[in-house]
Design an enzyme around this catalytic site. Structure first.
Site, PDB file in Angstrom:
ATOM      1  N   GLY A  94       0.773  -1.225   0.000  1.00  0.00           N
ATOM      2  CA  GLY A  94       0.000   0.000   0.000  1.00  0.00           C
ATOM      3  C   GLY A  94       0.807   1.280   0.000  1.00  0.00           C
ATOM      4  NE  ARG A  95       2.363   2.140   5.626  1.00  0.00           N
ATOM      5  CZ  ARG A  95       3.455   2.062   6.374  1.00  0.00           C
ATOM      6  NH1 ARG A  95       4.518   2.785   6.066  1.00  0.00           N
ATOM      7  NH2 ARG A  95       3.493   1.261   7.426  1.00  0.00           N
ATOM      8  CG  ASP A  97      -3.898  -9.012  10.796  1.00  0.00           C
ATOM      9  OD1 ASP A  97      -2.709  -9.351  10.576  1.00  0.00           O
ATOM     10  OD2 ASP A  97      -4.354  -8.875  11.944  1.00  0.00           O
ATOM     11  CE1 TYR A 101      11.662  -4.459  10.930  1.00  0.00           C
ATOM     12  CE2 TYR A 101      13.976  -3.889  11.174  1.00  0.00           C
ATOM     13  CZ  TYR A 101      12.850  -4.004  10.393  1.00  0.00           C
ATOM     14  OH  TYR A 101      12.914  -3.677   9.055  1.00  0.00           O
ATOM     15  CB  ALA A 102      17.558  -6.926  14.838  1.00  0.00           C
ATOM     16  CB  THR A 103      15.228 -11.354  16.791  1.00  0.00           C
ATOM     17  OG1 THR A 103      16.141 -10.840  17.764  1.00  0.00           O
ATOM     18  CG2 THR A 103      15.094 -12.860  16.966  1.00  0.00           C
TER      19      THR A 103
END
Length: 248
Positions: A14-15, A63, A155-157
């Site tokens: 979407g973006r 979702d 996030y990194a994991t």
């Protein structure tokens, strides 16, 4: 890098980077289904842009951490376009910067679900409908290489897991389906508008060999190459696009 006659799903299209990927794939000839979760207006604008350029595209809200929405996405691609030749899974996010000592299990699980579980569910759903010669492009991150910035351990994991998932999946699906990942560095997107202070962005950009942030369109061109038959001997790769900030 022709995608003529191909049907692509851009999850999270979407973006920003996802939208640029959808436009680039359509420009190469693909019919594109875009999923979005909350960026309805941006997704509509992306579809309108593709249609104005003579392409075919639709957007649906989904979702992708929910199996029912994943099934809806795949069924829509099949009913509207008649097949699936390419999955580009951009969907994901940092959610919120939190140190380990500050976070609860709900936050941890949410970040992993958004970045990793959604990818697993989408891949599992599209594989049965992909013919030999199809391709999957996943999104890892520079954070998978260097651990990410402050408060970004989940996030990194999760992105490190995407890197490994990509390699394992390439072995499992070869020779019929190729699987590659892109690992963006500092790209000028809403992600960094939300989570990265301007001073950090400026310092990181000046540390690259190119001396600037990247653009969504530059990432999209790499994605289109990996998705196309021009990359027919590439699979299991995690390709960095970070302006030379990090070599791997």
């Amino acid at each position: 890098m022709s995608m003529t006659g191909k049907i692509a799903i851009v999850a999270g299209g979407g973006r920003d980077i996802g939208a640029a990927c959808a436009v680039e794939l359509a420009a190469k000839g693909a019919d594109v289904l875009i999923t979005y979760q909350s960026s309805a207006e941006q997704a509509k604008a992306t579809v309108d842009k593709i249609v104005s350029l003579g392409g075919k595209a639709i957007a649906i809200q989904a979702d992708l951490t929910q199996p029912a929405d994943v099934e809806k996405t795949v069924n829509t691609a099949l009913s509207e376009f008649g097949g699936i030749d390419c999955l580009v899974h951009v969907s994901g996010g940092l959610v919120e910067r939190k140190k380990i000592i500050e976070m609860d299990l709900v936050h941890w699980n949410k970040v992993l679900d958004v970045n990793l579980t959604s990818l697993f569910l989408m891949v599992k759903a599209v594989i049965p409908h992909m013919k030999p010669g199809s391709s999957i492009v996943t999104f890892s991150s520079q954070a998978a290489r260097d651990g990410g910035g402050g408060g970004a351990v989940p996030y990194a994991t999760s992105k490190g897991a995407v890197t490994t998932f990509t390699r394992g999946l390439a072995k499992e699906l070869g020779p019929d389906i190729r699987v590659n990942a892109v690992c963006p560095g500092m790209i000028a997107t809403g992600f960094h508008d939300t989570f990265t202070p301007d001073t950090v962005r400026s310092n990181v950009a000046s540390s690259t060999c190119i001396k600037r942030e990247g653009t969504s369109e530059e990432v999209a061109k790499l994605v289109a190459f990996l998705a196309s038959d021009d990359a027919s001997y590439m699979t299991g790769n995690n390709v960095d696009i970070n302006g030379g900030l990090l070599f791997s």
